[in-house]
Design a protein around this motif. Structure first.
Motif, PDB file in Angstrom:
ATOM      1  N   PRO A  17       0.824  -1.213   0.000  1.00 51.54           N
ATOM      2  CA  PRO A  17       0.000   0.000   0.000  1.00 51.54           C
ATOM      3  C   PRO A  17       0.856   1.261   0.000  1.00 51.54           C
ATOM      4  O   PRO A  17       1.881   1.330   0.681  1.00 51.54           O
ATOM      5  CB  PRO A  17      -0.796  -0.139   1.305  1.00 51.54           C
ATOM      6  N   SER A  22      -5.723   4.102   1.764  1.00 50.05           N
ATOM      7  CA  SER A  22      -6.303   3.431   2.924  1.00 50.05           C
ATOM      8  C   SER A  22      -5.725   2.023   3.007  1.00 50.05           C
ATOM      9  O   SER A  22      -5.641   1.334   1.994  1.00 50.05           O
ATOM     10  CB  SER A  22      -7.824   3.331   2.785  1.00 50.05           C
ATOM     11  N   PHE A  23      -5.292   1.644   4.182  1.00 48.76           N
ATOM     12  CA  PHE A  23      -4.746   0.302   4.320  1.00 48.76           C
ATOM     13  C   PHE A  23      -5.882  -0.694   4.145  1.00 48.76           C
ATOM     14  O   PHE A  23      -6.966  -0.502   4.711  1.00 48.76           O
ATOM     15  CB  PHE A  23      -4.078   0.119   5.677  1.00 48.76           C
ATOM     16  N   PRO A  24      -5.659  -1.761   3.381  1.00 46.38           N
ATOM     17  CA  PRO A  24      -6.747  -2.710   3.102  1.00 46.38           C
ATOM     18  C   PRO A  24      -7.303  -3.347   4.367  1.00 46.38           C
ATOM     19  O   PRO A  24      -6.660  -3.375   5.403  1.00 46.38           O
ATOM     20  CB  PRO A  24      -6.067  -3.768   2.224  1.00 46.38           C
ATOM     21  N   ILE A  26      -8.009  -6.218   6.727  1.00 43.49           N
ATOM     22  CA  ILE A  26      -7.262  -7.430   7.043  1.00 43.49           C
ATOM     23  C   ILE A  26      -8.029  -8.200   8.105  1.00 43.49           C
ATOM     24  O   ILE A  26      -8.438  -7.626   9.116  1.00 43.49           O
ATOM     25  CB  ILE A  26      -5.852  -7.097   7.584  1.00 43.49           C
TER      26      ILE A  26
ATOM     27  N   MET B   1      -2.258 -13.379   2.296  1.00 40.62           N
ATOM     28  CA  MET B   1      -2.430 -11.941   2.568  1.00 40.62           C
ATOM     29  C   MET B   1      -1.178 -11.171   2.172  1.00 40.62           C
ATOM     30  O   MET B   1      -1.250 -10.053   1.661  1.00 40.62           O
ATOM     31  CB  MET B   1      -2.732 -11.743   4.058  1.00 40.62           C
ATOM     32  N   LEU B   5      -1.154  -8.170  -0.656  1.00 42.61           N
ATOM     33  CA  LEU B   5      -0.683  -6.811  -0.398  1.00 42.61           C
ATOM     34  C   LEU B   5       0.530  -6.447  -1.256  1.00 42.61           C
ATOM     35  O   LEU B   5       1.017  -5.324  -1.183  1.00 42.61           O
ATOM     36  CB  LEU B   5      -0.311  -6.652   1.086  1.00 42.61           C
ATOM     37  N   PHE B  36       4.104  -0.434   8.266  1.00 42.49           N
ATOM     38  CA  PHE B  36       3.213   0.613   7.779  1.00 42.49           C
ATOM     39  C   PHE B  36       2.701   1.403   8.971  1.00 42.49           C
ATOM     40  O   PHE B  36       2.304   0.829   9.979  1.00 42.49           O
ATOM     41  CB  PHE B  36       2.032   0.010   7.014  1.00 42.49           C
ATOM     42  N   LEU B  38      -0.180   3.830  10.230  1.00 39.82           N
ATOM     43  CA  LEU B  38      -1.542   4.255   9.879  1.00 39.82           C
ATOM     44  C   LEU B  38      -1.997   5.360  10.811  1.00 39.82           C
ATOM     45  O   LEU B  38      -1.714   5.323  12.013  1.00 39.82           O
ATOM     46  CB  LEU B  38      -2.519   3.077   9.981  1.00 39.82           C
ATOM     47  N   GLY B  42      -6.938   5.099   9.302  1.00 42.77           N
ATOM     48  CA  GLY B  42      -6.477   3.909   8.613  1.00 42.77           C
ATOM     49  C   GLY B  42      -5.724   4.204   7.325  1.00 42.77           C
ATOM     50  O   GLY B  42      -5.453   3.294   6.536  1.00 42.77           O
ATOM     51  N   THR B  43      -5.353   5.467   7.129  1.00 37.79           N
ATOM     52  CA  THR B  43      -4.587   5.832   5.946  1.00 37.79           C
ATOM     53  C   THR B  43      -3.103   5.630   6.206  1.00 37.79           C
ATOM     54  O   THR B  43      -2.613   5.918   7.301  1.00 37.79           O
ATOM     55  CB  THR B  43      -4.846   7.304   5.578  1.00 37.79           C
ATOM     56  N   VAL B  44      -2.396   5.142   5.184  1.00 38.46           N
ATOM     57  CA  VAL B  44      -0.951   4.938   5.312  1.00 38.46           C
ATOM     58  C   VAL B  44      -0.256   6.293   5.291  1.00 38.46           C
ATOM     59  O   VAL B  44      -0.299   7.009   4.293  1.00 38.46           O
ATOM     60  CB  VAL B  44      -0.408   4.060   4.156  1.00 38.46           C
ATOM     61  N   LYS B  47       5.882   4.579   5.730  1.00 37.99           N
ATOM     62  CA  LYS B  47       6.346   3.224   5.412  1.00 37.99           C
ATOM     63  C   LYS B  47       7.808   3.163   5.833  1.00 37.99           C
ATOM     64  O   LYS B  47       8.613   3.991   5.396  1.00 37.99           O
ATOM     65  CB  LYS B  47       6.235   2.924   3.905  1.00 37.99           C
TER      66      LYS B  47
END
Lengths: 57, 233
Positions: A17, A22-24, A26, B1, B5, B36, B38, B42-44, B47
């Protein structure tokens, strides 16, 4: 003593991402087998999502 | 998963080869190691991934990325200029080899005092924070925040300054007993894994009526190495 092979230089900008996304969603089991929804568990708080290669060192 | 990703490590073989190691089945499908960050929505917003799987961000460094960096009451202080107090501390009391830990510097400026930040005209000293590296320490420089424009009567040049309080961070990495730092073998082990982190702070402060001599502060911060599990060899 390190091998002469070069360590690859990786551009992580486009891996996983991206910033601003927005982080997916999970859904994964925790250590007890209980399914956890990441965003539900965050409860509108900041969070760190950590991917590690080994927990042994 | 991990594959969904897009995080499956496609460089395992080259990374293993760099350290003189081979690849086995347990390396298949592993992710690139990283974090990550957040925000509340919930936005990144960050990193943190390292080129070498042996390098990792410490918990204190990641908390710093979240804006959680409390002032250490044991921080070293110097007030070389009237009205400017400089404090430095490490965001953890212990370290693990090759983990990125934050070195924090805070400048507190009294009312009416400002400190120059880049860019500055020739002859003036901008704020900088540097952790000089050595054989067991990979240091760096802090990113200095942008300042507000400031005009000096009688001078036609452009100045930028910070006032009140400014926080800067330098992420550093340390070698440990038996761990190389970026391929450099340490010359000798340190007693009990103790580490010294030098910090150099340069700045020039002024008020509206006078400028003080530029300062270079040199501080030394200490850390103790944590006992860690040895990697299987």
């Amino acid at each position: 003593m390190t091998d002469q092979t070069a360590l690859p230089v990786i551009d992580f900008t486009n891996i996983g991402p991206a910033l601003g996304e927005s982080f997916p969603d999970i859904h994964l089991p925790n250590q007890n087998g209980t399914m956890i929804d990441l965003h539900e568990a965050r409860a509108n708080r900041p969070a760190l999502v950590v991917f590690h290669r080994s927990a042994g060192w | 998963m991990i594959s969904e990703l897009g995080l499956t490590n496609q460089h395992v073989e080259a990374q293993q080869a760099f350290f003189g190691k081979g690849v086995s089945e347990r390396h298949r499908g592993i992710p690139y190691p990283g974090t990550f960050i957040l925000d509340e929505g919930g936005t990144v917003v960050g990193k943190e991934f390292e080129q070498s799987y042996r390098d990792r961000a410490s918990g204190s460094y990641l908390l710093d990325q979240l804006g959680v960096a409390p002032l250490d009451p044991g921080a070293q202080e110097q007030e070389a200029t009237p009205g400017v107090k400089a404090r430095a501390w490490v965001g953890t009391s212990t370290y693990r080899p090759l983990q990125k830990v934050p070195v924090h510097v805070r400048l507190d400026m009294a009312d009416g005092v400002h400190v120059y930040v880049p860019p500055v005209p020739d002859g003036f000293v901008p704020l900088s924070v540097v952790v000089p590296g050595h054989e067991a320490l990979l240091g760096g420089s802090a990113r200095v925040p942008n300042g507000t424009p400031h005009a000096v009567e009688g001078l036609g040049e452009r100045f930028f300054v910070v006032t009140d309080q400014v926080d800067l961070t330098v992420p550093v990495k340390l070698a440990g007993r038996g761990f190389e730092l970026d391929g450099q073998q340490r010359a000798e082990p340190r007693p009990e894994g103790a580490a010294t982190i030098p910090v150099v702070i340069r700045y020039q402060a002024c008020t509206s009526t006078e400028c003080f001599p530029p300062q270079e502060l040199q501080l030394e911060l200490g850390l103790t190495e944590e006992d860690v599990l040895r990697p299987e060899r």
